[in-house]
Design a protein around this motif. Sequence first.
Motif, short mmCIF file in Angstrom:
data_model
loop_
_atom_site.label_atom_id
_atom_site.label_comp_id
_atom_site.label_asym_id
_atom_site.label_seq_id
_atom_site.Cartn_x
_atom_site.Cartn_y
_atom_site.Cartn_z
N GLY A 1 2.99 -14.36 -18.03
CA GLY A 1 4.54 -14.68 -17.85
C GLY A 1 4.80 -16.25 -18.20
N THR A 2 5.86 -16.31 -18.69
CA THR A 2 6.27 -17.96 -19.11
C THR A 2 7.52 -18.15 -18.87
N LYS A 3 7.74 -19.18 -17.97
CA LYS A 3 9.17 -19.63 -17.87
C LYS A 3 9.50 -21.01 -18.58
N ALA A 4 10.75 -21.42 -18.30
CA ALA A 4 11.10 -22.70 -18.93
C ALA A 4 10.12 -23.62 -19.04
N TYR A 5 9.56 -24.21 -17.77
CA TYR A 5 8.77 -25.00 -17.38
C TYR A 5 7.52 -24.81 -16.75
N SER A 6 7.30 -23.68 -16.63
CA SER A 6 5.76 -23.24 -16.38
C SER A 6 5.24 -21.88 -16.98
N ALA A 7 4.03 -21.62 -16.79
CA ALA A 7 3.55 -20.37 -17.53
C ALA A 7 2.35 -19.89 -16.65
#
Length: 583
Positions: free
Chosen positions: A495-501
């Motif tokens: 999973g990837t988010k704006a500021y982390s993965a």
Amino acid sequence: MTLENKELRELVRKAALLNAIQHDGKAQAGPIIGKIVGEKQELKTKVKELSGLISEVVEEVNSLSIEEQKRIVEKKWPEALKKEKVEEEKRLPALPNADNYAQVVTRFSPNPDCVLHLGSARAIILSHEYARIYKGKFILRFEDTDPKMKKPVLEFYDRIREDLNWLGCKIDEEYIQSDRIPIYYEYTEQLLKDGYAYVCTCQPEQFRKKTLASKPCSCRNLPVEEHLKRWKRMLEGGYAEGEAVVRVKTDLNHPNPAVRDWPALRVIDTEKYPHPRVGSKYRVWPLYNMAAGLDDHLMGITHIIRGKEHLTNMVRQEYMYKHLGWKYPEAIHYGRLKITGAYLSKSKIVQGIREGLYKGWDDPRLATFAALKKRGITPDAIKKMIIDVGPKTADVTLSWDNLYAYNRKILDPQSDRYFFVPEPIELKVKHVPKVFKAKLSLHPEKPERGFREYIVTPKDEDKAVDFWIAKKDADTADVGKVIRLMGLFNVKIEGTKAYSAEASFASEPYEEARKVKARLIHWILVGEDVPCQVIMPDATVNEGIAESACEKLKPNTVIQFERFGFVRVNETAAKLTAHYAHK
Ligand SMILES: [Zn+2]
């Protein structure tokens, strides 16, 4: 000859082998004879016997394969092979008539009204290189005789010396024209006395009309005594700026009106425009053709190497040389070298600095030598590029990329590799089965340079490890895809988010990554990071983090940030700062 037969045979064999290697395995007798006789003058009278021996050896050598030939030379005369290699490198064409002079003398003559930039590289490097090739002399001459329009600046004298030193161009002699004003006066007086020059007090427009019509102005034919009187008056301050000029006589019918009776010295109000070195000591200043023309002869310059925009100046100066009974030096006028987007004119640089547009002479947007040095562009790259272009008269256009290609060839084998993560985001990798030791080589082809080592320890119940990776890499990593953390292991993106993965451990072997064509990305362990900023060529700043091994880097070191580019470390004390060179 019989006595040293064995020794001579070896000498011939060496020459034949080297010649063969250069000619696809087939040696030619001719050049070998020349080479042997050149080395052993006493054989000059025995060429016939020598030829017999040479054809015999050549036949023997030519029966070998080129691989065998190379192997023999490598084993017996490894230094010879190295020498041949150097000789294969691009060479400059011979200087015209170099043999007519006891010593070749060249010069580089900048006006210290600005720092040097890439635009001067050709004049500097060719002049210096030729002096070196011919074991001659390379002169630095500061042409600082215009305290009004091209006002010299004290700090640039030193900066120019430093730039030449950085370029590896050793100066054998140095002159400053503002120290030589009395010398120019002396020759002016001689020219006036001999009737080859005159003091013209015409209005410029009036003079122009006359010369365009190939007619003398009203001053030209006045008696010598009158001109000497006017000259004295000039020196004593009897003329204001623009009221009098010394002209050197030429053919008034010369097809180029700009050549006709060119101005040689003029009055400058140095109370108003003091010279930075000699203040208001002189009011009469030589113009370019007068000072440079006299100096080239007086300093014994044998070869002038400069751009073709100086051709008309040569025509002007040749009149003065004739008047003085001198011979004009050999002159080589090369074509324009344009480096696309690479440099601004001196005046634009100076103006930009004054207006605060550039941060300094080494602003990365400038192509000054100071800026190039700061960015990790090596003087050798500049030198190689210039020598490859040579002194040809055709115009040449190069680009930054040409220079970068030369520089990359030099930097690549000598730069250690490190990781730099611009715009870092956190990647949490779960289910790491054990402690890993990442051993990352400083140079992929040079294990002897050593490694950076990081211990990767999984923590907590989900056996997680936190890494920094570049946002750009995270953005292109789709869920479910496998990527490889270079030199470590493969992970599967969850999973990837704006500021982390988030990802989970997939496998260790590199082969597994290759099988699924996984992307290789670089990484930094959280906790093993140092803040780092890279200043780009357009002066923007790339903020990011570098791996902790970079802490021990010293300023001036050039390294490669993998998948980013070559950078030169600038500062390490306050914060790791580097300048970007190129990919
Ligand atoms: Zn006149």
